[in-house]
Scaffold this active site. Structure first.
Site, PDB file in Angstrom:
ATOM      1  N   ASP A 106      19.595  31.249   2.801  1.00  0.00           N
ATOM      2  CA  ASP A 106      19.863  32.411   2.312  1.00  0.00           C
ATOM      3  C   ASP A 106      21.289  33.105   2.776  1.00  0.00           C
ATOM      4  O   ASP A 106      21.886  32.641   3.801  1.00  0.00           O
ATOM      5  CB  ASP A 106      18.914  33.575   2.748  1.00  0.00           C
ATOM      6  CG  ASP A 106      17.597  33.127   2.176  1.00  0.00           C
ATOM      7  OD1 ASP A 106      17.456  32.563   0.947  1.00  0.00           O
ATOM      8  OD2 ASP A 106      16.572  33.571   2.752  1.00  0.00           O
TER       9      ASP A 106
HETATM   10  N1  URA Z   1      13.594  30.108   4.667  1.00  0.00           N
HETATM   11  C1  URA Z   1      14.154  31.166   4.261  1.00  0.00           C
HETATM   12  O1  URA Z   1      13.303  32.245   4.203  1.00  0.00           O
HETATM   13  N2  URA Z   1      15.240  31.316   4.255  1.00  0.00           N
HETATM   14  C2  URA Z   1      16.314  30.303   4.349  1.00  0.00           C
HETATM   15  O2  URA Z   1      17.601  30.718   4.437  1.00  0.00           O
HETATM   16  C3  URA Z   1      15.874  29.005   4.939  1.00  0.00           C
HETATM   17  C4  URA Z   1      14.471  28.798   4.839  1.00  0.00           C
END
Ligand code: URA
Length: 239
Positions: A106
């Site tokens: 993310d």
């Molecule tokens: N899980 C998440 O919620 N976000 C990420 O960036 C990676 C794994």
């Protein structure tokens, strides 16, 4: 190995753009087996031909693999018209290699991200069937408990009903934990923790398989991986 054009050989190494390569070749800066090679379309065997640029031996490695310490605030994408992407963190010669991120972090997540131009490798890392573990450090609101760890071990059901494979939650102290998962659903770790009433404040990926984020890298820095590193990616124990 099948024969390759000289300009393709050089372009695969990310030495320069195709146009710049033509000029480099025309100027006689490249030799093949000791003789100046002046035609970009000249064919060679990438494994057995000795190709030198300005007297320096070039080794052919068509696929390249990198680890990046992704900083928060940067998009996991190869390109985006408005936002800074992880590829923008690389120098121009690497941006020419056709690299793309392996999976997705993310925008606000930091840590270990792999970049490659090898689609098969990327598929093997991401595919849930490979069971490659990913380990994250999370700061959460609230205090994770043994009951949360047990629920992770059993396999959580997310708020929207999605079932998760068994995962590991390790308690670190108030508001902190490590989470290891073997799949990569959308916002997986955040949703898993939220389903236990533990909203995530900060998330950082530390490991993929047995490959650890190199602690010497600063946020935004990268390093190239070798064969041993790649083997580590696939040597994780399935929970
Ligand atoms: N899980 C998440 O919620 N976000 C990420 O960036 C990676 C794994």
């Amino acid at each position: 190995m099948p024969e390759l054009r000289l300009d393709k050989f050089l372009a695969d190494l990310g030495i320069a753009s195709r146009r710049e390569l033509k000029e480099i070749i025309r100027r006689g800066r490249v030799t093949v087996d000791g003789l100046p090679a002046l035609r970009p379309e000249r064919k060679l065997d990438p494994e057995t031909s000795r190709v030198e640029l300005d007297g320096e031996l070039l080794r052919y490695a068509p696929f390249r693999y990198f680890m990046l310490d992704k900083p928060p605030g940067v998009l996991t994408a190869a390109r985006d018209p408005w936002q800074k992407t992880v590829l923008d963190l690389l120098p121009p010669e690497l941006r020419r290699l056709g690299l793309f991120p392996v999976g997705r972090l993310d925008k606000d997540t930091s840590g270990l991200l792999l970049l490659t131009n090898d689609g098969n490798f990327a598929h093997r890392v991401i595919s849930p069937r490979s069971g490659v573990e990913k380990r994250y450090y999370a700061q959460v609101e609230g205090d994770p408990s043994e009951a949360d760890a047990a629920a992770f071990r059993q396999g959580l059901r997310l708020r929207d009903g999605t079932a998760c494979l068994p995962a590991r939650l390790e308690l670190l102290g108030p508001g902190e934990c490590l989470v290891t998962v073997q799949e990569g659903k959308y916002h997986q770790v955040k949703r898993m923790l939220a389903s236990r009433g533990l909203p995530v404040r900060q998330l950082r990926r530390l490991r993929i398989g047995e490959l650890e984020l190199d602690g010497k890298l600063k946020p935004g820095e990268w390093k190239e991986l070798d064969k041993k590193d790649l083997c580590r990616v696939f040597s994780s124990k399935i929970m």
